[in-house]
Motif scaffolding. Sequence first.
Motif, PDB file in Angstrom:
ATOM      1  N   HIS A 116     -14.002  -1.669 -15.030  1.00  0.00           N
ATOM      2  CA  HIS A 116     -13.224  -2.073 -13.448  1.00  0.00           C
ATOM      3  C   HIS A 116     -14.250  -0.909 -12.659  1.00  0.00           C
ATOM      4  O   HIS A 116     -13.459  -0.842 -11.135  1.00  0.00           O
TER       5      HIS A 116
ATOM      6  N   ARG B   4       0.452  -1.085  -0.103  1.00  0.00           N
ATOM      7  CA  ARG B   4       0.018  -0.008   0.138  1.00  0.00           C
ATOM      8  C   ARG B   4       0.997   1.098   0.014  1.00  0.00           C
ATOM      9  O   ARG B   4       1.930   1.707   0.672  1.00  0.00           O
TER      10      ARG B   4
ATOM     11  N   ARG C 201      -4.500  -5.708 -14.553  1.00  0.00           N
ATOM     12  CA  ARG C 201      -4.246  -4.922 -13.253  1.00  0.00           C
ATOM     13  C   ARG C 201      -6.100  -4.188 -13.217  1.00  0.00           C
ATOM     14  O   ARG C 201      -5.919  -3.200 -14.700  1.00  0.00           O
ATOM     15  N   ALA C 202      -6.132  -4.210 -12.232  1.00  0.00           N
ATOM     16  CA  ALA C 202      -7.395  -2.601 -11.981  1.00  0.00           C
ATOM     17  C   ALA C 202      -6.901  -1.943 -10.111  1.00  0.00           C
ATOM     18  O   ALA C 202      -8.085  -1.490  -9.973  1.00  0.00           O
ATOM     19  N   ASP C 203      -5.772  -2.449 -10.224  1.00  0.00           N
ATOM     20  CA  ASP C 203      -5.311  -0.965  -8.785  1.00  0.00           C
ATOM     21  C   ASP C 203      -5.248   0.001  -8.408  1.00  0.00           C
ATOM     22  O   ASP C 203      -4.693   0.794  -8.137  1.00  0.00           O
ATOM     23  N   TRP C 204      -4.941   0.493 -10.196  1.00  0.00           N
ATOM     24  CA  TRP C 204      -5.354   2.362  -9.895  1.00  0.00           C
ATOM     25  C   TRP C 204      -7.016   2.993  -9.596  1.00  0.00           C
ATOM     26  O   TRP C 204      -7.535   2.222  -9.192  1.00  0.00           O
ATOM     27  N   GLN C 205      -6.470   3.983  -9.093  1.00  0.00           N
ATOM     28  CA  GLN C 205      -7.756   4.210  -8.301  1.00  0.00           C
ATOM     29  C   GLN C 205      -8.148   5.515  -9.381  1.00  0.00           C
ATOM     30  O   GLN C 205      -9.450   5.792  -9.251  1.00  0.00           O
TER      31      GLN C 205
ATOM     32  N   GLN D 227      -2.502   8.157  -4.240  1.00  0.00           N
ATOM     33  CA  GLN D 227      -3.154   7.210  -5.037  1.00  0.00           C
ATOM     34  C   GLN D 227      -2.568   7.044  -6.092  1.00  0.00           C
ATOM     35  O   GLN D 227      -1.005   7.868  -6.662  1.00  0.00           O
ATOM     36  N   ARG D 228      -3.275   5.641  -6.591  1.00  0.00           N
ATOM     37  CA  ARG D 228      -2.075   5.461  -7.651  1.00  0.00           C
ATOM     38  C   ARG D 228      -3.310   5.515  -8.949  1.00  0.00           C
ATOM     39  O   ARG D 228      -4.213   5.492  -9.202  1.00  0.00           O
TER      40      ARG D 228
END
Length: 201
Positions: A73, A3, A48-52, A146-147
């Motif tokens: 997503h 994180r 991958r889908a860990d962006w905000q 954030q990402r």
Amino acid sequence: MTRLEHRETEIVLLRHGEPVGGRRYRGKLDDALSEKGWQQMWHAVGERADWQQIVTSPLLRCHAFALALGERHGLPVEVDERFAEVGFGSWEGRTRQELEAETPGQVRRFLQDPVGNRPPGAELLDDFTSRVQAGLHDVLQAYAGQRVLLVAHAGVIRTIMAQVLGMPPVAMYRIHVANAGLTRIRTDQERGYTLVSHCGP
């Protein structure tokens, strides 16, 4: 991936895939992605889908994929005009081979000195880098900690990399940016910018 600390922001830069019509100087021409281009971009991001947040150029070869990815997503998508590609003036829509047949050596001179050898009618490089840098500054302010995925163009990605690495604008075109290439940068209060990876997974 661990994180992120609140003060650390990660920007993943994704160049568009191959547009319809293949390789040419497009600039502000709004060509869509080819079927191959869509495949390249989906392959690049995988599952991958860990962006905000997703931020995108308004041009179709970036914008269409950003919207599709956001819909898949459930991610918000912001369109920012400042991340449009640099304007190439009279070179827009033309291939390197066409330009070289017309005036031998002009592309080489441009690549070696993109500040002093602009194509006729092209956007000034200082103007281009200023708008991209202003856009990046605002993204980092708005999405601190954030990402963020930024879907953009080779020229935009070169400009951001040059800023991260402290390179002069004249050296920007020494950076190769592949279709659907991913570049990852981070920034925090202690270290400033860090280039994490370029054109890798």
